[in-house]
Design a protein around this motif. Sequence first.
Motif, PDB file in Angstrom:
ATOM      1  N   PHE A  94       0.832  -1.207   0.000  1.00 61.16           N
ATOM      2  CA  PHE A  94       0.000   0.000   0.000  1.00 61.16           C
ATOM      3  C   PHE A  94       0.863   1.252   0.000  1.00 61.16           C
ATOM      4  CE2 PHE A  94      -1.655   3.391   2.732  1.00 61.16           C
ATOM      5  CZ  PHE A  94      -2.772   3.788   2.012  1.00 61.16           C
ATOM      6  N   THR A  95       1.902   1.279   0.829  1.00 60.14           N
ATOM      7  CA  THR A  95       2.749   2.473   0.906  1.00 60.14           C
ATOM      8  C   THR A  95       3.526   2.685  -0.385  1.00 60.14           C
ATOM      9  OG1 THR A  95       4.534   1.210   1.995  1.00 60.14           O
ATOM     10  CG2 THR A  95       2.945   2.349   3.418  1.00 60.14           C
ATOM     11  N   ILE A  96       3.917   1.599  -1.052  1.00 63.08           N
ATOM     12  CA  ILE A  96       4.610   1.747  -2.336  1.00 63.08           C
ATOM     13  C   ILE A  96       3.666   2.317  -3.393  1.00 63.08           C
ATOM     14  CG2 ILE A  96       5.709   0.492  -4.232  1.00 63.08           C
ATOM     15  CD1 ILE A  96       6.863  -1.433  -2.211  1.00 63.08           C
ATOM     16  N   VAL A  97       2.447   1.775  -3.456  1.00 57.12           N
ATOM     17  CA  VAL A  97       1.468   2.272  -4.425  1.00 57.12           C
ATOM     18  C   VAL A  97       1.143   3.736  -4.140  1.00 57.12           C
ATOM     19  CG1 VAL A  97      -0.906   2.028  -5.248  1.00 57.12           C
ATOM     20  CG2 VAL A  97       0.502  -0.010  -4.881  1.00 57.12           C
ATOM     21  N   ALA A  98       0.993   4.075  -2.856  1.00 54.63           N
ATOM     22  CA  ALA A  98       0.700   5.461  -2.485  1.00 54.63           C
ATOM     23  C   ALA A  98       1.842   6.377  -2.905  1.00 54.63           C
ATOM     24  CB  ALA A  98       0.448   5.558  -0.981  1.00 54.63           C
ATOM     25  N   TRP A  99       3.078   5.941  -2.697  1.00 51.07           N
ATOM     26  CA  TRP A  99       4.237   6.732  -3.138  1.00 51.07           C
ATOM     27  C   TRP A  99       4.177   6.978  -4.640  1.00 51.07           C
ATOM     28  CZ3 TRP A  99       7.938   5.161  -6.694  1.00 51.07           C
ATOM     29  CH2 TRP A  99       9.032   6.019  -6.861  1.00 51.07           C
ATOM     30  N   GLY A 160       6.548 -10.312  10.077  1.00 43.77           N
ATOM     31  CA  GLY A 160       6.619  -9.835   8.706  1.00 43.77           C
ATOM     32  C   GLY A 160       7.555  -8.652   8.571  1.00 43.77           C
ATOM     33  N   ALA A 161       7.478  -7.716   9.508  1.00 40.78           N
ATOM     34  CA  ALA A 161       8.352  -6.544   9.476  1.00 40.78           C
ATOM     35  C   ALA A 161       9.813  -6.950   9.669  1.00 40.78           C
ATOM     36  CB  ALA A 161       7.932  -5.550  10.550  1.00 40.78           C
ATOM     37  N   GLY A 207      16.006   2.337  -9.504  1.00 45.39           N
ATOM     38  CA  GLY A 207      15.562   3.409 -10.383  1.00 45.39           C
ATOM     39  C   GLY A 207      15.478   4.714  -9.614  1.00 45.39           C
ATOM     40  N   ILE A 208      14.294   5.323  -9.598  1.00 44.84           N
ATOM     41  CA  ILE A 208      14.096   6.576  -8.861  1.00 44.84           C
ATOM     42  C   ILE A 208      13.558   6.324  -7.454  1.00 44.84           C
ATOM     43  CG2 ILE A 208      13.716   7.925 -10.961  1.00 44.84           C
ATOM     44  CD1 ILE A 208      10.702   7.749 -10.404  1.00 44.84           C
ATOM     45  N   PHE A 209      13.381   5.049  -7.112  1.00 48.40           N
ATOM     46  CA  PHE A 209      12.819   4.675  -5.807  1.00 48.40           C
ATOM     47  C   PHE A 209      13.948   4.597  -4.793  1.00 48.40           C
ATOM     48  CE2 PHE A 209      11.399   1.412  -2.741  1.00 48.40           C
ATOM     49  CZ  PHE A 209      10.197   1.968  -2.340  1.00 48.40           C
ATOM     50  N   ASP A 210      13.977   5.541  -3.857  1.00 48.80           N
ATOM     51  CA  ASP A 210      15.028   5.597  -2.840  1.00 48.80           C
ATOM     52  C   ASP A 210      14.608   4.755  -1.637  1.00 48.80           C
ATOM     53  OD1 ASP A 210      16.483   6.829  -0.377  1.00 48.80           O
ATOM     54  OD2 ASP A 210      17.560   7.634  -2.098  1.00 48.80           O
ATOM     55  N   ILE A 211      15.289   3.631  -1.440  1.00 55.34           N
ATOM     56  CA  ILE A 211      14.892   2.660  -0.425  1.00 55.34           C
ATOM     57  C   ILE A 211      15.027   3.224   0.985  1.00 55.34           C
ATOM     58  CG2 ILE A 211      15.425   0.385   0.547  1.00 55.34           C
ATOM     59  CD1 ILE A 211      16.381  -0.437  -2.249  1.00 55.34           C
ATOM     60  N   LYS A 212      16.107   3.927   1.233  1.00 57.68           N
ATOM     61  CA  LYS A 212      16.393   4.379   2.600  1.00 57.68           C
ATOM     62  C   LYS A 212      15.376   5.415   3.086  1.00 57.68           C
ATOM     63  CE  LYS A 212      20.738   4.735   3.568  1.00 57.68           C
ATOM     64  NZ  LYS A 212      22.138   5.237   3.665  1.00 57.68           N
ATOM     65  N   THR A 213      15.144   6.455   2.301  1.00 60.03           N
ATOM     66  CA  THR A 213      14.206   7.488   2.732  1.00 60.03           C
ATOM     67  C   THR A 213      12.773   6.962   2.742  1.00 60.03           C
ATOM     68  OG1 THR A 213      14.051   8.356   0.469  1.00 60.03           O
ATOM     69  CG2 THR A 213      15.653   9.379   1.945  1.00 60.03           C
ATOM     70  N   PHE A 214      12.449   6.057   1.817  1.00 59.22           N
ATOM     71  CA  PHE A 214      11.105   5.494   1.791  1.00 59.22           C
ATOM     72  C   PHE A 214      10.827   4.724   3.070  1.00 59.22           C
ATOM     73  CE2 PHE A 214       8.253   1.927   1.032  1.00 59.22           C
ATOM     74  CZ  PHE A 214       7.149   2.567   0.488  1.00 59.22           C
ATOM     75  N   ASN A 215      11.730   3.841   3.461  1.00 57.31           N
ATOM     76  CA  ASN A 215      11.510   3.018   4.647  1.00 57.31           C
ATOM     77  C   ASN A 215      11.497   3.845   5.921  1.00 57.31           C
ATOM     78  OD1 ASN A 215      11.230   0.471   3.449  1.00 57.31           O
ATOM     79  ND2 ASN A 215      13.423   0.197   3.295  1.00 57.31           N
ATOM     80  N   GLU A 216      12.240   4.912   5.946  1.00 56.83           N
ATOM     81  CA  GLU A 216      12.287   5.738   7.155  1.00 56.83           C
ATOM     82  C   GLU A 216      10.977   6.484   7.379  1.00 56.83           C
ATOM     83  OE1 GLU A 216      14.917   9.432   9.051  1.00 56.83           O
ATOM     84  OE2 GLU A 216      15.362   8.669   7.055  1.00 56.83           O
ATOM     85  N   LEU A 217      10.373   6.997   6.305  1.00 50.62           N
ATOM     86  CA  LEU A 217       9.251   7.910   6.451  1.00 50.62           C
ATOM     87  C   LEU A 217       7.888   7.262   6.272  1.00 50.62           C
ATOM     88  CD1 LEU A 217      10.687  10.970   4.479  1.00 50.62           C
ATOM     89  CD2 LEU A 217      10.600  10.655   6.956  1.00 50.62           C
ATOM     90  N   PRO A 219       6.542   3.219   5.581  1.00 50.19           N
ATOM     91  CA  PRO A 219       5.992   2.022   6.238  1.00 50.19           C
ATOM     92  C   PRO A 219       6.227   1.977   7.734  1.00 50.19           C
ATOM     93  CG  PRO A 219       7.945   1.464   4.956  1.00 50.19           C
ATOM     94  CD  PRO A 219       7.595   2.876   4.606  1.00 50.19           C
ATOM     95  N   GLY A 220       7.313   2.587   8.212  1.00 52.11           N
ATOM     96  CA  GLY A 220       7.620   2.539   9.634  1.00 52.11           C
ATOM     97  C   GLY A 220       6.900   3.600  10.451  1.00 52.11           C
TER      98      GLY A 220
END
Length: 232
Positions: A94-99, A160-161, A207-217, A219-220
């Motif tokens: 859900f958070t990936i789709v929302a992004w 899961g997390a 690609g343009i998907f930044d894993i570090k900033t995405f996970n910080e802000l 899903p967590g």
Amino acid sequence: MSKKQITSNGSASVLNPRTTSYEFLGPPGAFLITTLTFIFPYTFAFACSEKAGGCPRSFSELPAQFMDVLSDVDWWKAQWDPEGFAAYFAWYAFTIVAWAVIPGDWVDGLPLRTGERLQYKINAFSTMLLALGIVGGLIFTRGPSSFTYIYEHWVGILTGATANAIVQAMWCYLSSFREGHLLALGGNSGNHLYDWFMGRELNPRIGIFDIKTFNELRPGMILWTLINISMA
């Protein structure tokens, strides 16, 4: 000039200098933080819950109560919750789709050592508002008891997390060894455990998907808010 071009010209050691000092007490601290981060949530879920008869009278009794719970094989079998496990990954999707679909400004980050500026999509707050709106609508129409799912499936969601965190951390660490990747100044010590803990690559991306900033802000932090609501 790209990172690969700079690296191929022989300046990799300049762009990615060795880490010469440790943080978090170095490799021992990295090991303790990594293991305790996983152990403590399970300890409180197993030894300080309604099913365990409540929390012990003092913190010193917690390890013994935790070991008593772990010695019960039938209780262990009851903890496997594939529904909660799957629910976490549904939330992550859900958070990936929302992004991807929620509008947001693309802003430039700070200049990197290569001279580049990476772009970041700013829509995490909008994602949180959407999630809170869905949860708020559910509670408003069906009552507070309709959003106790996280509480009821906490161990499965936690598992899961944990699995997601381990897999992504391993992927980010191993992919950092590919040619042309810019490494973090604090994560290039040569000690595998420490560099894995700190994050060896500076900006791991797909690609343009930044894993570090995405996970910080996303899903967590957003899920943290939903956990508080579900367990209130």
